[in-house]
Design an enzyme around this catalytic site. Structure first.
Site, mmCIF file in Angstrom:
data_model
loop_
_atom_site.group_PDB
_atom_site.id
_atom_site.type_symbol
_atom_site.label_atom_id
_atom_site.label_comp_id
_atom_site.label_asym_id
_atom_site.label_seq_id
_atom_site.Cartn_x
_atom_site.Cartn_y
_atom_site.Cartn_z
ATOM 1 N N CYS A 296 0.703 -1.441 -0.104
ATOM 2 C CA CYS A 296 0.602 0.289 0.280
ATOM 3 C C CYS A 296 1.058 1.033 -0.219
ATOM 4 O O CYS A 296 2.052 1.477 1.023
ATOM 5 C CB CYS A 296 -0.708 0.318 1.606
ATOM 6 S SG CYS A 296 -2.173 1.269 1.544
ATOM 7 N N TYR B 285 -5.135 6.634 -9.136
ATOM 8 C CA TYR B 285 -6.473 6.244 -9.345
ATOM 9 C C TYR B 285 -7.869 6.558 -9.799
ATOM 10 O O TYR B 285 -7.880 5.275 -10.619
ATOM 11 C CB TYR B 285 -6.450 5.974 -7.809
ATOM 12 C CG TYR B 285 -6.395 5.040 -6.171
ATOM 13 C CD1 TYR B 285 -5.881 4.194 -6.449
ATOM 14 C CD2 TYR B 285 -4.485 5.867 -6.409
ATOM 15 C CE1 TYR B 285 -5.412 3.555 -5.256
ATOM 16 C CE2 TYR B 285 -3.690 5.271 -5.767
ATOM 17 C CZ TYR B 285 -4.003 3.514 -5.335
ATOM 18 O OH TYR B 285 -3.106 3.131 -4.197
#
Length: 319
Positions: A55, A186
């Site tokens: 992450c 994203y």
């Protein structure tokens, strides 16, 4: 979540926003009555940083902890690279349990703090070891507090990651890099309309072009040493070629093809705290397996070849 009308990905930024600061005496209970607005004491050995090498948001906190030299002060728990809709799991540890917290799923620490916690179970999360309860998962403030509140325990040669005199400049850079690049990739990858994708794609590469120019004659983003601005950018740049270029369709060019940014990335990657906390295999497994809406086959690509990250960068003499 993605806006059904525009097809634009909107990140949920609601967090447990408690802080750990020097304002509260060590050994004290947290001050404040409301979750999300409480202040906890800086105290060696009390907290466990739950993260994941996959992450980028957790990677920031992992790097900050390493650069500050807090390895023996704040323990680190690493979840595996994949998770289901419920939680990150500690499947890398013997018996599938975090050895410090004794839990299988990070969700348990969230529920210990807020029963039936309704928001995302995210990393990084700072966990209070005595109660096995999440203190905060506000990734940005968490990294700032690691940089500014734990100085009494930091290495003597730890960089000033968020010095007073540099904060305005660090945040000015973040005001562009976060929405258009860190989160922009994203928004490109999770877009469900052509227009939303086109907008994110253009902002991503406009920001990369700006960074290529900004870093042409300076070694770091702000000042003469590494700051939080560099940590924030690194977590995105190191994932760009193996993930964002293909998986998120940000494929105009690679970082390796940009002379300045590729050298800048090599410089950071070869700095202790950066490359040694980076696991490209876990990064690829996370994105390509978890994002079934983007990659329904869950096939993880073998490439790209990344040995160039260890090539000389030639940036030592830049101001």
């Amino acid at each position: 979540m993605t806006d059904t009308d525009t097809g634009t990905f909107d990140r949920d930024t609601r967090y447990i926003s408690d802080r750990i600061t020097t304002d509260v005496p060590p050994g004290s209970a947290p001050v404040g009555a409301k979750v999300g607005e409480m202040t906890w004491p800086v105290e060696a050995g009390r907290y466990h940083l739950a993260g994941a090498r996959a992450c980028p948001w957790a990677h920031r906190a992992i790097i900050a902890r390493a650069l500050m030299g807090l390895d023996d002060v704040i323990s680190l728990g690493l979840a595996g690279p994949t998770h289901d809709e419920h939680s990150w799991t500690f499947d890398l540890d013997p018996g599938g349990k975090d050895p410090v917290l004794g839990i299988e799923r990070l969700q348990e620490a969230y529920f210990n703090r807020v029963p039936d916690y309704p928001l995302g179970i995210t990393v990084p999360a700072m966990v209070d070891i005595p109660t096995v309860a999440v203190v905060t998962n506000d990734f940005d403030q968490l990294s700032i507090d690691l940089a500014t509140q734990w100085g009494a325990f930091a290495n003597e040669d730890a960089p000033e990651l968020y010095a007073d005199a540099q904060r305005d400049e660090i945040e000015a850079i973040n005001a562009r890099v976060y929405p258009d690049l860190n989160n922009g990739v994203y928004q490109a990858g999770f877009a469900t309309s052509q227009s939303a994708y086109d907008d994110a794609y253009q902002r991503v590469f406009a920001t990369l072009a700006w960074l290529e120019e900004h870093l042409a004659n300076r070694r770091y983003l702000v000042g003469d040493s590494i700051t939080l601005a560099d940590i924030r950018l690194y977590a995105t740049l190191v994932r760009f070629d193996p993930v964002y270029h293909g998986h998120f369709k940000c494929n105009r060019q690679t970082i390796s093809s940009m002379p300045v940014l590729s050298a800048y990335l090599r410089d950071l990657y070869q700095t202790p705290g950066f490359g040694d906390t980076t696991d490209i295999d876990q990064i690829k497994e996370h994105y390509y397996v978890v994002h079934t809406n983007v990659n329904p086959t869950q096939i993880v690509p073998h490439g790209p070849e990344l040995s160039w990250l260890m090539a000389p960068h030639g940036r030592e003499d830049l101001p």
